[in-house]
Design a protein around this motif. Structure first.
Motif, short mmCIF file in Angstrom:
data_model
loop_
_atom_site.label_atom_id
_atom_site.label_comp_id
_atom_site.label_asym_id
_atom_site.label_seq_id
_atom_site.Cartn_x
_atom_site.Cartn_y
_atom_site.Cartn_z
N GLY A 79 0.79 -1.23 0.00
CA GLY A 79 0.00 0.00 0.00
C GLY A 79 0.82 1.28 0.00
N GLU A 80 2.04 1.22 -0.51
CA GLU A 80 2.87 2.42 -0.58
C GLU A 80 2.35 3.35 -1.68
N PRO A 81 2.64 4.65 -1.58
CA PRO A 81 2.11 5.59 -2.57
C PRO A 81 2.67 5.36 -3.98
N ALA A 82 1.82 5.60 -4.97
CA ALA A 82 2.22 5.49 -6.37
C ALA A 82 2.07 6.85 -7.03
N SER A 83 2.85 7.80 -6.58
CA SER A 83 2.77 9.15 -7.12
C SER A 83 3.25 9.17 -8.57
N ALA A 84 2.91 10.23 -9.25
CA ALA A 84 3.31 10.39 -10.65
C ALA A 84 4.84 10.35 -10.78
N MET A 85 5.53 10.98 -9.86
CA MET A 85 7.00 11.01 -9.91
C MET A 85 7.58 9.61 -9.74
N ARG A 86 7.03 8.82 -8.81
CA ARG A 86 7.52 7.45 -8.61
C ARG A 86 7.22 6.58 -9.82
N MET A 87 6.04 6.77 -10.42
CA MET A 87 5.69 6.01 -11.62
C MET A 87 6.62 6.36 -12.78
N LEU A 88 6.91 7.64 -12.93
CA LEU A 88 7.84 8.08 -13.98
C LEU A 88 9.22 7.47 -13.75
N ALA A 89 9.67 7.45 -12.52
CA ALA A 89 10.97 6.85 -12.21
C ALA A 89 10.99 5.37 -12.61
N ALA A 90 9.91 4.64 -12.32
CA ALA A 90 9.83 3.22 -12.68
C ALA A 90 9.86 3.05 -14.20
N VAL A 91 9.14 3.91 -14.91
CA VAL A 91 9.13 3.84 -16.38
C VAL A 91 10.52 4.12 -16.93
N LEU A 92 11.23 5.07 -16.36
CA LEU A 92 12.59 5.37 -16.81
C LEU A 92 13.53 4.20 -16.55
N ILE A 93 13.37 3.53 -15.41
CA ILE A 93 14.20 2.36 -15.13
C ILE A 93 13.92 1.27 -16.16
N ILE A 94 12.65 1.02 -16.43
CA ILE A 94 12.29 0.00 -17.42
C ILE A 94 12.83 0.37 -18.80
#
Length: 105
Positions: A79-94
């Motif tokens: 249940g950790e937050p999925a902010s736009a910035m965190r999602m963008l970071a994950a997309v950049l890693i992928i």
């Protein structure tokens, strides 16, 4: 075969990271044991994959799978937050993982 082993090593990294969180600082026995077992398995599979894959590629893919997978476990299970910035970071890693794979021979 090395790529399959490497992906499995990355999945095992996710397992040990999640188990480490559940171990509450290694104060709970079962999650602590799961952490150590999957850590050893993950490192062993990474080492095996590195026999044929370049160091930079193998290590980057392994840590990327672990990072993104752990992020997803955090969001969907813990249940950790999925902010736009965190999602963008994950997309950049992928994106980096895909580019690393495409650049390896």
């Amino acid at each position: 075969m090395a790529w399959i082993v490497l992906v499995l090593a990355g999945v095992f990294e996710i397992v040990w990271a999640y188990a480490m969180k559940l171990s509450e600082g290694f104060t709970r026995l079962t999650p602590s044991i799961v952490t150590l077992v999957f850590m050893v398995l993950s490192f062993a599979l990474l080492a095996y994959a590195m026999r044929t894959l370049p160091l930079g590629t193998a290590y980057t893919i392994w840590t990327g799978i672990g990072a993104v997978g752990s992020f997803l476990v955090g969001v969907f299970i813990l249940g950790e937050p999925a902010s736009a910035m965190r999602m963008l970071a994950a997309v950049l890693i992928i994106s980096g993982l895909v580019l690393m794979k495409l650049s390896s021979s």
